[in-house]
Write an enzyme that holds these catalytic residues in place. Structure first.
Site, PDB file in Angstrom:
ATOM      1  N   ASP A 199       0.848  -1.200   0.000  1.00  0.00           N
ATOM      2  CA  ASP A 199       0.000   0.000   0.000  1.00  0.00           C
ATOM      3  C   ASP A 199       0.878   1.241   0.000  1.00  0.00           C
ATOM      4  O   ASP A 199       0.831   2.051   0.940  1.00  0.00           O
ATOM      5  CB  ASP A 199      -0.941  -0.037   1.215  1.00  0.00           C
ATOM      6  CG  ASP A 199      -1.931  -1.191   1.125  1.00  0.00           C
ATOM      7  OD1 ASP A 199      -2.487  -1.406   0.032  1.00  0.00           O
ATOM      8  OD2 ASP A 199      -2.147  -1.882   2.135  1.00  0.00           O
ATOM      9  N   LYS A 255       0.474  -7.762  -3.284  1.00  0.00           N
ATOM     10  CA  LYS A 255      -0.877  -7.238  -3.554  1.00  0.00           C
ATOM     11  C   LYS A 255      -0.788  -5.740  -3.791  1.00  0.00           C
ATOM     12  O   LYS A 255      -0.170  -5.038  -3.000  1.00  0.00           O
ATOM     13  CB  LYS A 255      -1.812  -7.495  -2.367  1.00  0.00           C
ATOM     14  CG  LYS A 255      -3.198  -6.868  -2.551  1.00  0.00           C
ATOM     15  CD  LYS A 255      -4.138  -7.235  -1.425  1.00  0.00           C
ATOM     16  CE  LYS A 255      -4.224  -6.208  -0.327  1.00  0.00           C
ATOM     17  NZ  LYS A 255      -4.957  -4.976  -0.663  1.00  0.00           N
ATOM     18  N   ASP A 301      -6.001  -6.013  -6.385  1.00  0.00           N
ATOM     19  CA  ASP A 301      -7.166  -5.874  -5.491  1.00  0.00           C
ATOM     20  C   ASP A 301      -7.991  -4.655  -5.920  1.00  0.00           C
ATOM     21  O   ASP A 301      -7.818  -3.560  -5.390  1.00  0.00           O
ATOM     22  CB  ASP A 301      -6.620  -5.712  -4.057  1.00  0.00           C
ATOM     23  CG  ASP A 301      -7.695  -5.557  -3.015  1.00  0.00           C
ATOM     24  OD1 ASP A 301      -8.882  -5.793  -3.313  1.00  0.00           O
ATOM     25  OD2 ASP A 301      -7.337  -5.199  -1.874  1.00  0.00           O
ATOM     26  N   LYS A 355     -11.551  -5.050  -6.593  1.00  0.00           N
ATOM     27  CA  LYS A 355     -12.932  -5.282  -6.121  1.00  0.00           C
ATOM     28  C   LYS A 355     -13.981  -4.809  -7.124  1.00  0.00           C
ATOM     29  O   LYS A 355     -14.771  -3.901  -6.839  1.00  0.00           O
ATOM     30  CB  LYS A 355     -13.158  -4.593  -4.773  1.00  0.00           C
ATOM     31  CG  LYS A 355     -12.210  -5.024  -3.669  1.00  0.00           C
ATOM     32  CD  LYS A 355     -12.597  -4.400  -2.336  1.00  0.00           C
ATOM     33  CE  LYS A 355     -11.684  -4.812  -1.212  1.00  0.00           C
ATOM     34  NZ  LYS A 355     -10.342  -4.248  -1.253  1.00  0.00           N
ATOM     35  N   LEU A 356     -13.992  -5.432  -8.297  1.00  0.00           N
ATOM     36  CA  LEU A 356     -14.932  -4.998  -9.338  1.00  0.00           C
ATOM     37  C   LEU A 356     -16.387  -5.278  -8.943  1.00  0.00           C
ATOM     38  O   LEU A 356     -16.690  -6.309  -8.333  1.00  0.00           O
ATOM     39  CB  LEU A 356     -14.606  -5.707 -10.666  1.00  0.00           C
ATOM     40  CG  LEU A 356     -13.547  -5.018 -11.518  1.00  0.00           C
ATOM     41  CD1 LEU A 356     -12.186  -5.029 -10.874  1.00  0.00           C
ATOM     42  CD2 LEU A 356     -13.473  -5.662 -12.903  1.00  0.00           C
ATOM     43  N   HIS A 357     -17.258  -4.360  -9.324  1.00  0.00           N
ATOM     44  CA  HIS A 357     -18.698  -4.490  -9.042  1.00  0.00           C
ATOM     45  C   HIS A 357     -19.439  -3.621 -10.050  1.00  0.00           C
ATOM     46  O   HIS A 357     -19.485  -2.402  -9.910  1.00  0.00           O
ATOM     47  CB  HIS A 357     -18.983  -4.012  -7.601  1.00  0.00           C
ATOM     48  CG  HIS A 357     -20.386  -4.243  -7.146  1.00  0.00           C
ATOM     49  ND1 HIS A 357     -20.784  -3.995  -5.854  1.00  0.00           N
ATOM     50  CD2 HIS A 357     -21.481  -4.705  -7.791  1.00  0.00           C
ATOM     51  CE1 HIS A 357     -22.069  -4.286  -5.716  1.00  0.00           C
ATOM     52  NE2 HIS A 357     -22.517  -4.712  -6.889  1.00  0.00           N
ATOM     53  N   ASP A 358     -19.991  -4.257 -11.106  1.00  0.00           N
ATOM     54  CA  ASP A 358     -20.720  -3.516 -12.147  1.00  0.00           C
ATOM     55  C   ASP A 358     -21.628  -4.520 -12.848  1.00  0.00           C
ATOM     56  O   ASP A 358     -21.757  -5.652 -12.383  1.00  0.00           O
ATOM     57  CB  ASP A 358     -19.705  -2.868 -13.119  1.00  0.00           C
ATOM     58  CG  ASP A 358     -20.257  -1.618 -13.798  1.00  0.00           C
ATOM     59  OD1 ASP A 358     -21.457  -1.614 -14.164  1.00  0.00           O
ATOM     60  OD2 ASP A 358     -19.498  -0.653 -13.972  1.00  0.00           O
ATOM     61  N   THR A 389     -19.890  -5.512 -18.376  1.00  0.00           N
ATOM     62  CA  THR A 389     -18.769  -4.598 -18.122  1.00  0.00           C
ATOM     63  C   THR A 389     -17.663  -5.300 -17.337  1.00  0.00           C
ATOM     64  O   THR A 389     -16.471  -5.164 -17.646  1.00  0.00           O
ATOM     65  CB  THR A 389     -19.279  -3.362 -17.342  1.00  0.00           C
ATOM     66  OG1 THR A 389     -20.291  -2.748 -18.133  1.00  0.00           O
ATOM     67  CG2 THR A 389     -18.177  -2.370 -17.058  1.00  0.00           C
ATOM     68  N   THR A 393     -14.952  -5.500   5.773  1.00  0.00           N
ATOM     69  CA  THR A 393     -14.815  -5.503   7.241  1.00  0.00           C
ATOM     70  C   THR A 393     -15.083  -4.118   7.826  1.00  0.00           C
ATOM     71  O   THR A 393     -15.286  -3.973   9.026  1.00  0.00           O
ATOM     72  CB  THR A 393     -13.416  -5.990   7.684  1.00  0.00           C
ATOM     73  OG1 THR A 393     -12.444  -5.367   6.855  1.00  0.00           O
ATOM     74  CG2 THR A 393     -13.295  -7.482   7.570  1.00  0.00           C
ATOM     75  N   ARG A 452      -1.574  -9.644  12.623  1.00  0.00           N
ATOM     76  CA  ARG A 452      -0.718  -8.835  13.503  1.00  0.00           C
ATOM     77  C   ARG A 452       0.011  -9.713  14.504  1.00  0.00           C
ATOM     78  O   ARG A 452      -0.456 -10.805  14.833  1.00  0.00           O
ATOM     79  CB  ARG A 452      -1.580  -7.823  14.295  1.00  0.00           C
ATOM     80  CG  ARG A 452      -2.147  -6.680  13.472  1.00  0.00           C
ATOM     81  CD  ARG A 452      -1.061  -5.756  12.956  1.00  0.00           C
ATOM     82  NE  ARG A 452      -1.610  -4.643  12.200  1.00  0.00           N
ATOM     83  CZ  ARG A 452      -1.866  -4.661  10.887  1.00  0.00           C
ATOM     84  NH1 ARG A 452      -1.657  -5.767  10.185  1.00  0.00           N
ATOM     85  NH2 ARG A 452      -2.339  -3.595  10.278  1.00  0.00           N
ATOM     86  N   ARG A 484       1.402  -3.608   6.775  1.00  0.00           N
ATOM     87  CA  ARG A 484       2.284  -2.829   7.629  1.00  0.00           C
ATOM     88  C   ARG A 484       3.225  -3.623   8.539  1.00  0.00           C
ATOM     89  O   ARG A 484       4.356  -3.167   8.747  1.00  0.00           O
ATOM     90  CB  ARG A 484       1.445  -1.809   8.423  1.00  0.00           C
ATOM     91  CG  ARG A 484       0.949  -0.688   7.520  1.00  0.00           C
ATOM     92  CD  ARG A 484      -0.236   0.039   8.097  1.00  0.00           C
ATOM     93  NE  ARG A 484      -1.431  -0.810   8.104  1.00  0.00           N
ATOM     94  CZ  ARG A 484      -2.623  -0.418   8.532  1.00  0.00           C
ATOM     95  NH1 ARG A 484      -2.773   0.811   9.004  1.00  0.00           N
ATOM     96  NH2 ARG A 484      -3.657  -1.236   8.480  1.00  0.00           N
TER      97      ARG A 484
HETATM   98  O1  C5P Z   1      -1.288  -3.115   6.717  1.00  0.00           O
HETATM   99  P1  C5P Z   1      -2.279  -4.246   6.866  1.00  0.00           P
HETATM  100  O2  C5P Z   1      -1.627  -5.567   7.230  1.00  0.00           O
HETATM  101  O3  C5P Z   1      -3.431  -3.891   7.762  1.00  0.00           O
HETATM  102  O4  C5P Z   1      -2.848  -4.431   5.385  1.00  0.00           O
HETATM  103  C1  C5P Z   1      -3.923  -5.268   5.108  1.00  0.00           C
HETATM  104  C2  C5P Z   1      -4.303  -5.163   3.665  1.00  0.00           C
HETATM  105  O5  C5P Z   1      -5.472  -5.937   3.436  1.00  0.00           O
HETATM  106  C3  C5P Z   1      -4.622  -3.757   3.189  1.00  0.00           C
HETATM  107  O6  C5P Z   1      -4.209  -3.641   1.817  1.00  0.00           O
HETATM  108  C4  C5P Z   1      -6.121  -3.675   3.309  1.00  0.00           C
HETATM  109  O7  C5P Z   1      -6.692  -2.788   2.401  1.00  0.00           O
HETATM  110  C5  C5P Z   1      -6.520  -5.113   2.965  1.00  0.00           C
HETATM  111  N1  C5P Z   1      -7.812  -5.535   3.473  1.00  0.00           N
HETATM  112  C6  C5P Z   1      -8.130  -5.524   4.816  1.00  0.00           C
HETATM  113  N2  C5P Z   1      -9.362  -5.945   5.234  1.00  0.00           N
HETATM  114  C7  C5P Z   1     -10.242  -6.383   4.340  1.00  0.00           C
HETATM  115  C8  C5P Z   1      -9.947  -6.393   2.989  1.00  0.00           C
HETATM  116  C9  C5P Z   1      -8.692  -5.965   2.590  1.00  0.00           C
HETATM  117  O8  C5P Z   1      -7.307  -5.146   5.643  1.00  0.00           O
HETATM  118  N3  C5P Z   1     -11.403  -6.819   4.754  1.00  0.00           N
END
Ligand code: C5P
Length: 235
Positions: A11, A33, A60, A62-65, A69, A121, A183, A213
Site C-alpha cells: 500500500d 498485492k 485488489d 474489487k470490481l462491481h458492475d 462490463t 470488514t 498482527r 504494515r
Molecule cells: O497493513 P495491513 O496488514 O493492515 O494491510 C492489510 C491489507 O489488506 C490492506 O491492503 C487492506 O486494504 C486489505 N484488506 C483488509 N481488510 C479487508 C480487505 C482488505 O485489511 N477486509
C-alpha cells in the site's frame, strides 16, 4: 491441499516507493498485492513492472458492475498477467460468472485466481442491516455470499481470519480463503480491530494471509517477511 502463501500488501503511494520496497528482497520474490491507489495512480504499467521482476501479483480492485462490463474488464486484467484478482459478491452470481469467463478468455496461460469480497470488514452489522437492508447477521451474510461465490465457480473469498472457519464450513475445505488482519502481539495494530497472528491464522486452514504494515513498516522488511513466512508456512 491447495497452495498457500504470504501475500504482501504494497500500500505505497507511488511506483518509486513500491520499487524501493521490492528492491530490498534479493533472495525471495514475495507474492505482492496492489490496490486501487497504486493502480489508478500509476496505471497498468505498475502491474507489468512488478510481474517482470518475477513476483506473483494480486490486483485488489474489487470490481462491481453489470456482468458485461465486468466481463470485459476482467479480460483486460487477465491480459496484464495478474495471478489473483477480485470482485464484490454483492454483484450477484451472474456477475461473478461473467467475471470468471472474462478472466479465462483473456488468460494466456493459467487463469488467475478469482476471489470475492463478501462484506467489507469496514461495514458493521448495524449498518448492513439499517443501510443495506440485509436483515441477517453478519455471519449468516458472509456464509451466504461465500456459497454464492462457490456456486458461481470462483476460487474463494477474502475474509477476516476469524471468519475463515465459517467460510470453510459453508463451502468446504477446497474453497480458498484469503485473510488480511494479521498482527503480532508485539506490533502495532494500526486500524485493524479483529486480528490474528500468522501462526494462529495457519491453524484456521486459511490458504493465503495478506500482510501489509507488519512487513512494509518494519525496520528490516526482509527479516519481517521471513518471520511471517516461518510462522505461517513453517519454513
Ligand atoms: O497493513 P495491513 O496488514 O493492515 O494491510 C492489510 C491489507 O489488506 C490492506 O491492503 C487492506 O486494504 C486489505 N484488506 C483488509 N481488510 C479487508 C480487505 C482488505 O485489511 N477486509
Amino acid at each position: 491441499m491447495s497452495e498457500r502463501d504470504v501475500i504482501v500488501a504494497c500500500d505505497f503511494k507511488n511506483r518509486a516507493d513500491t520499487m524501493a520496497f521490492l528492491e530490498q528482497f534479493k533472495e525471495e520474490k514475495p507474492f505482492v498485492k496492489i490496490g486501487m491507489e497504486l493502480f489508478y495512480g500509476e496505471g497498468p504499467d505498475i502491474v507489468r513492472e512488478i510481474k517482470a521482476r518475477g513476483h506473483k501479483l494480486f490486483l485488489d480492485l474489487k470490481l462491481h458492475d453489470i456482468p458485461n462490463t465486468v466481463n470485459k474488464a476482467m479480460k483486460n486484467l487477465a491480459r496484464l498477467g495478474v495471478d489473483m484478482t477480485n470482485v464484490h459478491a454483492a454483484g450477484t452470481i451472474d456477475m461473478m460468472r461473467a467475471a470468471l469467463e472474462g478472466l479465462a478468455e483473456g488468460a494466456e496461460g493459467e487463469r488467475a485466481k478469482l476471489i470475492a469480497v463478501t462484506q467489507l470488514t469496514s461495514t458493521s452489522q448495524e449498518r448492513m442491516q439499517k443501510e443495506l437492508l440485509i436483515p441477517n447477521t453478519m455471519e449468516e451474510t458472509v456464509a451466504h455470499y461465500a456459497r454464492n461465490t462457490k456456486e458461481a465457480g470462483l476460487d474463494g473469498v477474502v475474509c477476516s481470519p476469524l471468519e475463515a472457519a465459517i467460510v470453510k464450513n459453508a463451502c468446504g475445505s477446497g474453497f480458498i480463503t484469503v485473510t488480511p488482519g494479521i498482527r503480532y502481539p508485539d506490533g502495532n495494530q494500526g486500524d485493524q480491530s479483529r486480528v490474528m497472528t500468522p501462526a494462529k491464522a495457519r491453524e484456521t486452514g486459511t490458504e493465503y494471509i495478506v500482510v501489509g504494515r507488519p512487513i512494509t513498516q518494519a525496520p528490516d522488511v526482509v527479516a519481517a517477511y521471513r518471520r511471517v513466512c516461518g510462522d505461517f508456512l513453517g519454513k
